[in-house]
Design a protein around this motif. Structure first.
Motif: not given
Ligand code: KG4
Ligand code: ZN
Length: 357
Positions: A28-33, A95-105, A129-134
């Protein structure tokens, strides 16, 4: 006997996935637009890539309006899940796991994805799983090039960041150089505005530049203290001032030539510093990531000059350079394999960093 908590059960599930070395990740990605949901197998294989872009709405205001972004993420996210499952021809059972962008943004935008991912993970008993957008941007290269392995050097250039990074191992990064002021994408967008190109200006300025003469206008070459650092603010201001001065003198600006000359200045700067960093760190492989990596001149120059310098050059296709969730699924897989899981207290971190320095 007290039942095991969600977090303990997820740790056990994640350990089993690590042992097995395989995982199908919903990202899942929702850091900007852009709201995006993807399904990625083993950090390398794209099964689904569903994206809802908000660009048309923000273009009305000339830039991203954070409050509108958050609301639009909320509206888009459920339908995107359906779309992604359909594309991958699977259900949530697979699905085995969920990854999500938690920053920056943007904090509100990030929070939409983080809260949604936490709820789904909890309800479906899936590790989160927490993921850094960069880090996500860098990892798009793993999907594009399934045989690519660290170590390599990566130029990350997006709307908010410009870094040269040494990727020593999966998930291990050393900062080599960075912008001292504006990000490269930001400079593209601001100069585009002077040429009356609508938001986000980067991609349209790039197209316009394809038809222009890049020697037509002369712009200053910015100096930076750090050997591998960039600066775009001075160049951007000089370019904008030149446009205003020419207009004040009643002279027409040739938008194509102007765009081409500016694009050449930015690309030369990015490529010079990146190749210097690659040479000095003894890198054999070079990659590029982030929205600006979709720039056609940057791509061709990195390839041409990189190969001439004896480097193997890798780049994601343009659609994986700009924001997407496939890259988050790729980064998430390696975080999972390193045993990193989010707790249910996971928060959005708008200024999350990838390096200590
Ligand atoms: O990585 P990204 O999609 O979002 C951020 O994480 O910031 O990057 C967006 C940035 C914008 O500034 C956009 O104008 C720029 O990348 N960009 C480009 C091109 N495509 C996107 N800049 C120059 N040339 C392009 N073709
Ligand atoms: Zn991005």
């Amino acid at each position: 006997m007290k039942p095991l908590s969600y977090e303990v059960r997820m740790r056990e599930k994640a350990d089993a996935l690590r042992k097995h070395g395989h995982a199908r990740i919903l990202a899942v990605e929702s850091s900007c637009d852009e709201t995006a949901i993807a399904i990625v197998d083993d950090g390398r294989i794209e099964r689904a890539n569903a994206i809802a872009s908000q660009i048309d709405v923000h273009a009305l205001y000339g830039g991203v309006v954070p409050e509108i972004a958050s609301r639009m993420h909320v509206e888009a996210i459920d339908p995107l899940l359906e779309m992604a499952l359909e594309q991958a021809n699977c259900t949530l059972e697979d699905i085995d796991a969920i990854a999500v962008t938690y920053g920056p943004g943007l904090v509100g935008a990030l929070l939409t994805g983080v809260s949604w991912a936490k709820s789904l993970a909890y309800a479906r008993e899936l590790p989160l799983i927490p993921v850094n957008h960069i880090e996500g941007h860098v990892s798009a290269n793993y999907v594009a090039h399934p045989d690519l392995e660290p170590p390599f050097v990566c130029l990350v250039a997006s709307g908010g960041h410009s870094h040269i990074v040494a990727v020593d191992h999966y998930g291990q990064y050393r900062l080599i150089g960075q912008t001292t002021d504006d990000a490269a994408g930001e400079a593209f967008d601001k100069v585009a505005r002077v040429l009356s190109i609508p938001y986000p200006g980067g991609p349209l300025l790039d197209k316009l530049a394809d038809e222009g003469d890049d020697h037509a206008y002369k712009f200053p070459r910015p100096h930076t203290e750090g050997k591998y650092d960039f600066s775009f603010s001075g160049l951007k201001t000089a370019v904008i001032n030149q446009a205003h001065n020419l207009r004040q003198q009643g002279q027409e600006i040739d938008a194509k030539d102007f765009a081409a000359s500016f694009r050449r200045s930015v690309v030369d700067l990015l490529v010079d510093k990146t190749l210097l960093a690659a040479r000095d760190t003894g890198a054999k492989k070079l990659t590029v990531a982030g929205g600006v990596a979709a720039n056609s001149l940057l791509r061709s120059e990195l390839m041409r000059r990189g190969e001439r310098a004896g480097l193997q050059v890798f780049m994601p296709p343009k659609r994986l350079c700009t924001d997407n969730a496939v890259m988050i699924g790729a980064a998430g897989f390696y975080r999972l394999m390193a045993g990193e899981l989010a707790r249910l207290s996971l928060n959005a971190l708008p200024s999350l960093r990838m390096f200590d320095n």
